[in-house]
Structure formats: structure tokens, C-alpha cells
Motif scaffolding. Sequence first.
Motif, PDB file in Angstrom:
ATOM      1  N   GLU A  56       0.868  -1.176   0.000  1.00 11.77           N
ATOM      2  CA  GLU A  56       0.000   0.000   0.000  1.00 11.77           C
ATOM      3  C   GLU A  56       0.908   1.229   0.000  1.00 11.77           C
ATOM      4  O   GLU A  56       1.664   1.443   0.945  1.00 11.77           O
ATOM      5  N   LEU A  63       3.129   0.585   3.153  1.00 10.53           N
ATOM      6  CA  LEU A  63       2.741  -0.464   4.080  1.00 10.53           C
ATOM      7  C   LEU A  63       2.901  -1.811   3.381  1.00 10.53           C
ATOM      8  O   LEU A  63       2.285  -2.059   2.341  1.00 10.53           O
ATOM      9  N   ASP A  65       2.522  -5.798   3.057  1.00 13.19           N
ATOM     10  CA  ASP A  65       1.633  -6.884   3.465  1.00 13.19           C
ATOM     11  C   ASP A  65       2.364  -8.197   3.191  1.00 13.19           C
ATOM     12  O   ASP A  65       2.491  -8.632   2.045  1.00 13.19           O
ATOM     13  N   THR A 136       7.475  -2.596  12.655  1.00  8.24           N
ATOM     14  CA  THR A 136       6.496  -3.667  12.726  1.00  8.24           C
ATOM     15  C   THR A 136       5.175  -3.113  13.232  1.00  8.24           C
ATOM     16  O   THR A 136       5.116  -2.525  14.309  1.00  8.24           O
ATOM     17  N   GLY A 140      -1.926  -9.493  10.816  1.00  2.00           N
ATOM     18  CA  GLY A 140      -3.265  -9.298  10.302  1.00  2.00           C
ATOM     19  C   GLY A 140      -4.110 -10.545  10.395  1.00  2.00           C
ATOM     20  O   GLY A 140      -5.120 -10.671   9.716  1.00  2.00           O
ATOM     21  N   THR A 152       0.010 -13.558   8.613  1.00  2.00           N
ATOM     22  CA  THR A 152       0.357 -12.335   7.898  1.00  2.00           C
ATOM     23  C   THR A 152       0.946 -11.322   8.865  1.00  2.00           C
ATOM     24  O   THR A 152       0.680 -11.360  10.073  1.00  2.00           O
ATOM     25  N   ARG A 154       2.299  -6.922   8.984  1.00  2.00           N
ATOM     26  CA  ARG A 154       2.296  -5.638   8.298  1.00  2.00           C
ATOM     27  C   ARG A 154       3.466  -4.803   8.816  1.00  2.00           C
ATOM     28  O   ARG A 154       3.745  -4.770  10.017  1.00  2.00           O
ATOM     29  N   TYR A 155       4.108  -4.117   7.873  1.00  2.00           N
ATOM     30  CA  TYR A 155       5.313  -3.350   8.189  1.00  2.00           C
ATOM     31  C   TYR A 155       5.245  -2.004   7.470  1.00  2.00           C
ATOM     32  O   TYR A 155       4.868  -1.936   6.300  1.00  2.00           O
ATOM     33  N   TRP A 156       5.621  -0.950   8.188  1.00  2.00           N
ATOM     34  CA  TRP A 156       5.615   0.396   7.622  1.00  2.00           C
ATOM     35  C   TRP A 156       7.042   0.785   7.250  1.00  2.00           C
ATOM     36  O   TRP A 156       7.950   0.729   8.086  1.00  2.00           O
TER      37      TRP A 156
END
Length: 201
Positions: A56, A63, A65, A136, A140, A152, A154-156
Motif C-alpha cells: 500500500e 505499508l 503486506d 512492525t 493481520g 500475515t 504488516r510493516y511500515w
Amino acid sequence: MSFFHDLPEQPERPRQSRAVQPGWFGPPSDEVPGIARVGGFAYKSQRMVIVLKLVEVYSSGCLLDLVWSVRRGNESDQEWREIVEESYNHPRSSLDTRTGLELGVAFTDGRKAVAAIHGPAAFDDPDDVTGPVLTTLGGGGGSNNDEYVQFTGRYWLWPLPEEDTTFVVRWRALGVPESSLAVSGDQFGEALGHVQKYWNG
């Protein structure tokens, strides 16, 4: 006359301005992201895959996924339970990033970052962060049964890469050696063109 007629009015209070979060903190709360459908394997074997499913893209960063899945072989029930537990990827320590799944990014100019549980606010001057920062954001969801386990995360990543970027993974406890997946800067740029702001003014 109404019973409530003579109740005192609520006093006016000063309007609070919204605090501006630094870019490394996380995705902007007022944007619809563009989607980079990278759909690539960071690691793949007969038993396990780690997939960068999609990215994303926001104006300030992206972001990630990530999906990982393990297929059961000839493990005993106890051995399989241990694999499932490891696959949850629980942090063992808030200061230890080198347990479970390790994820990093490398830019073509030599800069790199490793996913950490805490962002720069925990360790550095939050007003003097140059990046890149990889944080981190949590999992999800996932599922498991007697045949496979899948989760899953999610990482920014901040700032948004403008060039080709390599994502690097390793998971020693599950036998995953250091492996990588390259994503072109064009994919980030194309997705950036689809970012939409909630408000124009």
C-alpha cells in the motif's frame, strides 16, 4: 415548561488542533493508498513460502503486506505444534528484533533498515530521524490446522522508495536462509500516482 429547560449550558472549550505525526510513525490517516501488486516470493521451498503480497503506497511511505505459510511434512504432533507456535512470530523481547522472522530493506544508495518493534521515538530524537525506518505494525491474522499454518504481518517503510528496493528475509528457527525480493522503483511510482487525499484543502 420542560424539566430540562433550565439546565446550564455546557461551557465552550478551546478547539484542539490535531497533532501532526512524523512520517516514520505510520501511514497518513487521511489518504487512500495506491496499490503496488508486487505479488512476489521473498522465499520459497517445498515446505515454506514468504510472500510480499502487496504494498500500500502512501505519499510518505508504504505499508508492506507479508504472508508466510508452512506445509506439514512428517513431523510428529509435538514437532508440528512447535512449528505452529514459532509461526505466530511472537516477539520474545521488546528490544530483540533478531528472533522469529527478520525483515529488512536495502536501497540502491546503500541505505538499509531492519524491522523493529519500536519506531525511532523509543531510541532517538524523534525530530531528527532521516530514515529509512522499517516498523512492525503487527499481524493481520492467520490460520492453522494439521496440514499447514499461515500468518500475515504488516510493516511500515518510511520514506517511500523512489528507486529499486530489495526486501530481505531470514527465519532461522524455520530453516529460512537469507533470501530476497527486488521491487522496481517504477512500481512504487505508479502506485503513488493513485494515492487520493481525503480532503483537498
